[in-house]
Design a protein around this motif. Structure first.
Motif, PDB file in Angstrom:
ATOM      1  N   SER A  46     -36.545  32.419  24.275  1.00  9.02           N
ATOM      2  CA  SER A  46     -37.899  31.872  24.431  1.00  9.02           C
ATOM      3  C   SER A  46     -38.540  31.561  23.087  1.00  9.02           C
ATOM      4  O   SER A  46     -39.304  30.589  22.969  1.00  9.02           O
ATOM      5  CB  SER A  46     -38.771  32.860  25.218  1.00  9.02           C
ATOM      6  OG  SER A  46     -38.889  34.088  24.525  1.00  9.02           O
ATOM      7  N   SER A  47     -38.239  32.350  22.059  1.00  9.41           N
ATOM      8  CA  SER A  47     -38.793  32.059  20.738  1.00  9.41           C
ATOM      9  C   SER A  47     -38.289  30.722  20.208  1.00  9.41           C
ATOM     10  O   SER A  47     -39.023  29.997  19.524  1.00  9.41           O
ATOM     11  CB  SER A  47     -38.441  33.184  19.760  1.00  9.41           C
ATOM     12  OG  SER A  47     -37.035  33.290  19.596  1.00  9.41           O
ATOM     13  N   ARG A  48     -37.044  30.380  20.527  1.00  6.90           N
ATOM     14  CA  ARG A  48     -36.506  29.082  20.098  1.00  6.90           C
ATOM     15  C   ARG A  48     -37.065  27.947  20.949  1.00  6.90           C
ATOM     16  O   ARG A  48     -37.363  26.854  20.437  1.00  6.90           O
ATOM     17  CB  ARG A  48     -34.970  29.093  20.196  1.00  6.90           C
ATOM     18  CG  ARG A  48     -34.322  27.804  19.706  1.00  6.90           C
ATOM     19  CD  ARG A  48     -34.563  27.623  18.225  1.00  6.90           C
ATOM     20  NE  ARG A  48     -34.038  26.339  17.739  1.00  6.90           N
ATOM     21  CZ  ARG A  48     -34.752  25.226  17.659  1.00  6.90           C
ATOM     22  NH1 ARG A  48     -36.040  25.231  18.029  1.00  6.90           N
ATOM     23  NH2 ARG A  48     -34.224  24.114  17.206  1.00  6.90           N
ATOM     24  N   LEU A  49     -37.238  28.179  22.242  1.00  2.00           N
ATOM     25  CA  LEU A  49     -37.780  27.136  23.108  1.00  2.00           C
ATOM     26  C   LEU A  49     -39.228  26.804  22.744  1.00  2.00           C
ATOM     27  O   LEU A  49     -39.651  25.648  22.861  1.00  2.00           O
ATOM     28  CB  LEU A  49     -37.706  27.587  24.571  1.00  2.00           C
ATOM     29  CG  LEU A  49     -36.362  27.390  25.277  1.00  2.00           C
ATOM     30  CD1 LEU A  49     -36.424  27.983  26.678  1.00  2.00           C
ATOM     31  CD2 LEU A  49     -35.980  25.919  25.331  1.00  2.00           C
ATOM     32  N   LYS A  50     -39.982  27.801  22.284  1.00  2.00           N
ATOM     33  CA  LYS A  50     -41.373  27.542  21.902  1.00  2.00           C
ATOM     34  C   LYS A  50     -41.462  26.613  20.703  1.00  2.00           C
ATOM     35  O   LYS A  50     -42.425  25.861  20.558  1.00  2.00           O
ATOM     36  CB  LYS A  50     -42.078  28.866  21.591  1.00  2.00           C
ATOM     37  CG  LYS A  50     -42.341  29.736  22.808  1.00  2.00           C
ATOM     38  CD  LYS A  50     -42.990  31.049  22.404  1.00  2.00           C
ATOM     39  CE  LYS A  50     -43.209  31.943  23.617  1.00  2.00           C
ATOM     40  NZ  LYS A  50     -43.786  33.267  23.237  1.00  2.00           N
ATOM     41  N   GLU A  51     -40.455  26.663  19.824  1.00  2.00           N
ATOM     42  CA  GLU A  51     -40.461  25.830  18.631  1.00  2.00           C
ATOM     43  C   GLU A  51     -39.879  24.438  18.881  1.00  2.00           C
ATOM     44  O   GLU A  51     -39.967  23.569  18.010  1.00  2.00           O
ATOM     45  CB  GLU A  51     -39.646  26.514  17.528  1.00  2.00           C
ATOM     46  CG  GLU A  51     -40.189  27.874  17.116  1.00  2.00           C
ATOM     47  CD  GLU A  51     -39.275  28.576  16.129  1.00  2.00           C
ATOM     48  OE1 GLU A  51     -38.185  28.020  15.850  1.00  2.00           O
ATOM     49  OE2 GLU A  51     -39.643  29.648  15.642  1.00  2.00           O
ATOM     50  N   LEU A  52     -39.293  24.229  20.049  1.00  2.00           N
ATOM     51  CA  LEU A  52     -38.642  22.952  20.337  1.00  2.00           C
ATOM     52  C   LEU A  52     -39.670  21.849  20.560  1.00  2.00           C
ATOM     53  O   LEU A  52     -40.634  22.018  21.313  1.00  2.00           O
ATOM     54  CB  LEU A  52     -37.755  23.091  21.580  1.00  2.00           C
ATOM     55  CG  LEU A  52     -36.973  21.856  22.007  1.00  2.00           C
ATOM     56  CD1 LEU A  52     -35.978  21.450  20.923  1.00  2.00           C
ATOM     57  CD2 LEU A  52     -36.245  22.117  23.317  1.00  2.00           C
ATOM     58  N   ASP A  53     -39.465  20.734  19.905  1.00  2.00           N
ATOM     59  CA  ASP A  53     -40.349  19.584  20.048  1.00  2.00           C
ATOM     60  C   ASP A  53     -40.100  18.929  21.410  1.00  2.00           C
ATOM     61  O   ASP A  53     -38.990  18.476  21.696  1.00  2.00           O
ATOM     62  CB  ASP A  53     -40.082  18.588  18.914  1.00  2.00           C
ATOM     63  CG  ASP A  53     -41.134  17.487  18.850  1.00  2.00           C
ATOM     64  OD1 ASP A  53     -41.967  17.402  19.776  1.00  2.00           O
ATOM     65  OD2 ASP A  53     -41.104  16.719  17.874  1.00  2.00           O
ATOM     66  N   ARG A  54     -41.136  18.874  22.239  1.00  2.00           N
ATOM     67  CA  ARG A  54     -40.993  18.323  23.590  1.00  2.00           C
ATOM     68  C   ARG A  54     -40.774  16.812  23.577  1.00  2.00           C
ATOM     69  O   ARG A  54     -40.401  16.229  24.600  1.00  2.00           O
ATOM     70  CB  ARG A  54     -42.242  18.654  24.421  1.00  2.00           C
ATOM     71  CG  ARG A  54     -42.427  20.138  24.695  1.00  2.00           C
ATOM     72  CD  ARG A  54     -43.664  20.358  25.554  1.00  2.00           C
ATOM     73  NE  ARG A  54     -43.515  19.747  26.852  1.00  2.00           N
ATOM     74  CZ  ARG A  54     -43.016  20.356  27.916  1.00  2.00           C
ATOM     75  NH1 ARG A  54     -42.580  21.600  27.808  1.00  2.00           N
ATOM     76  NH2 ARG A  54     -42.933  19.734  29.079  1.00  2.00           N
ATOM     77  N   SER A  55     -40.987  16.185  22.441  1.00  2.00           N
ATOM     78  CA  SER A  55     -40.800  14.728  22.384  1.00  2.00           C
ATOM     79  C   SER A  55     -39.341  14.344  22.620  1.00  2.00           C
ATOM     80  O   SER A  55     -39.063  13.245  23.113  1.00  2.00           O
ATOM     81  CB  SER A  55     -41.260  14.193  21.029  1.00  2.00           C
ATOM     82  OG  SER A  55     -40.515  14.744  19.975  1.00  2.00           O
ATOM     83  N   TYR A  56     -38.395  15.254  22.299  1.00  2.00           N
ATOM     84  CA  TYR A  56     -36.989  14.955  22.562  1.00  2.00           C
ATOM     85  C   TYR A  56     -36.747  14.829  24.064  1.00  2.00           C
ATOM     86  O   TYR A  56     -36.057  13.911  24.530  1.00  2.00           O
ATOM     87  CB  TYR A  56     -36.101  16.059  21.986  1.00  2.00           C
ATOM     88  CG  TYR A  56     -36.122  16.146  20.482  1.00  2.00           C
ATOM     89  CD1 TYR A  56     -35.522  15.158  19.712  1.00  2.00           C
ATOM     90  CD2 TYR A  56     -36.722  17.212  19.839  1.00  2.00           C
ATOM     91  CE1 TYR A  56     -35.538  15.226  18.325  1.00  2.00           C
ATOM     92  CE2 TYR A  56     -36.740  17.300  18.456  1.00  2.00           C
ATOM     93  CZ  TYR A  56     -36.153  16.294  17.702  1.00  2.00           C
ATOM     94  OH  TYR A  56     -36.171  16.365  16.344  1.00  2.00           O
TER      95      TYR A  56
END
Length: 271
Positions: A156-166
């Motif tokens: 979840s810590s990595r998913l929070k940093e993921l840019d949703r624009s991808y």
């Protein structure tokens, strides 16, 4: 300026000695001729041969590896689903409860987790007749339960940093949300998945408290086997087994460091 630097270096070496001198002592005594670990009688490798001839201990090793492998797989799968729910679905009803339930095993004592799972299995046996007896399956369920909490934190810590624009770009190009998740999100968070898997594997392989509650006859894992034998006196075979584990972990760590270093060098050359 020299005094703080010297003090920091001194404290570093003190910390390293505190961590690794016991391991070094264990490795040295694994080559001891004597059965008594406190008496040095010369160099010998006979205890490594005795280790591989001990069917009970080697069976415990393979059982622990099997349980840890499947527990890590289940923990990562459940951790991905919980992480997606916590980071992608907004403030849905029950989100706070889900977050609390996922985080509870992180702070709850292992004794409480083991006892609660034991009572759960006993109650399920009385109600639905499953499990008929405690064994590797109950250990796997128990380990997957508490490992999921750790896997969820990492993922979840990595998913929070993921840019949703991808994801939005992939869906704009015609991908379904599931296809975008599989082809875009998973490759990006793969390092977090690997980290969560390794952490879950290690926690399962190392657990003795929870496994002692939910295990049964013929389902003794390596930590329980080692703990039981140590109470009767440390056997040189245990030192030999620990030395092999230290060697394997050291080689894996060295290989990961070497691959990471090569990747950084390639990135610098590409720039």
């Amino acid at each position: 300026m020299k005094t703080p630097v010297r003090f920091s270096a001194w404290m570093f070496w003190v910390g390293m000695a505190f961590l690794y001198l016991p391991m070094l002592s264990l490795i040295i005594y694994s080559f001891n001729e004597s059965r008594l670990v406190t008496v040095w009688a010369g160099w010998s490798t006979k205890w490594y041969g005795e280790l591989f001839r001990d069917e009970g201990l080697m069976s415990a090793v393979w059982r622990s590896l099997e349980v840890a492998f499947w527990s890590a797989n289940a923990a990562v799968l459940l951790g991905v689903m919980a992480s997606v729910a916590l980071t992608r679905f907004g403030n849905f009803r029950g989100r706070s409860m889900l977050h609390s339930l996922v985080a509870a095993p992180l702070v709850m004592p292992d004794v409480i987790i083991g006892l609660s799972l034991l009572l759960l299995f006993v109650s399920m046996t009385d109600v639905i007749g499953w499990p008929q007896q405690r064994g590797l399956l109950t250990i796997w369920v128990a380990h997957a339960t508490f490992c999921t909490a750790y896997a969820t934190v990492v993922i979840s810590s990595r998913l929070k940093e993921l840019d949703r624009s991808y994801l939005e770009a992939a869906m704009d190009l015609g991908a379904t949300p599931l296809k975008a998740f599989i082809q875009v999100t998973l490759p990006i968070i793969m390092p977090a998945l690997v980290s969560a898997w390794l952490l879950s594997f290690t926690l399962s392989l190392d657990d003795v408290v929870i496994a002692s509650f939910v295990s049964g006859p013929g389902a003794t894992t390596l930590p329980i086997e080692v703990f039981s034998s140590v109470r009767l006196g440390v056997s040189p075979k245990i030192n030999a087994l620990a030395t092999i584990i230290i060697l394997i972990v050291s080689l894996v760590t060295l290989a990961v460091w070497w691959l990471s270093r090569r990747k950084l060098q390639r990135e610098k050359l590409a720039k």
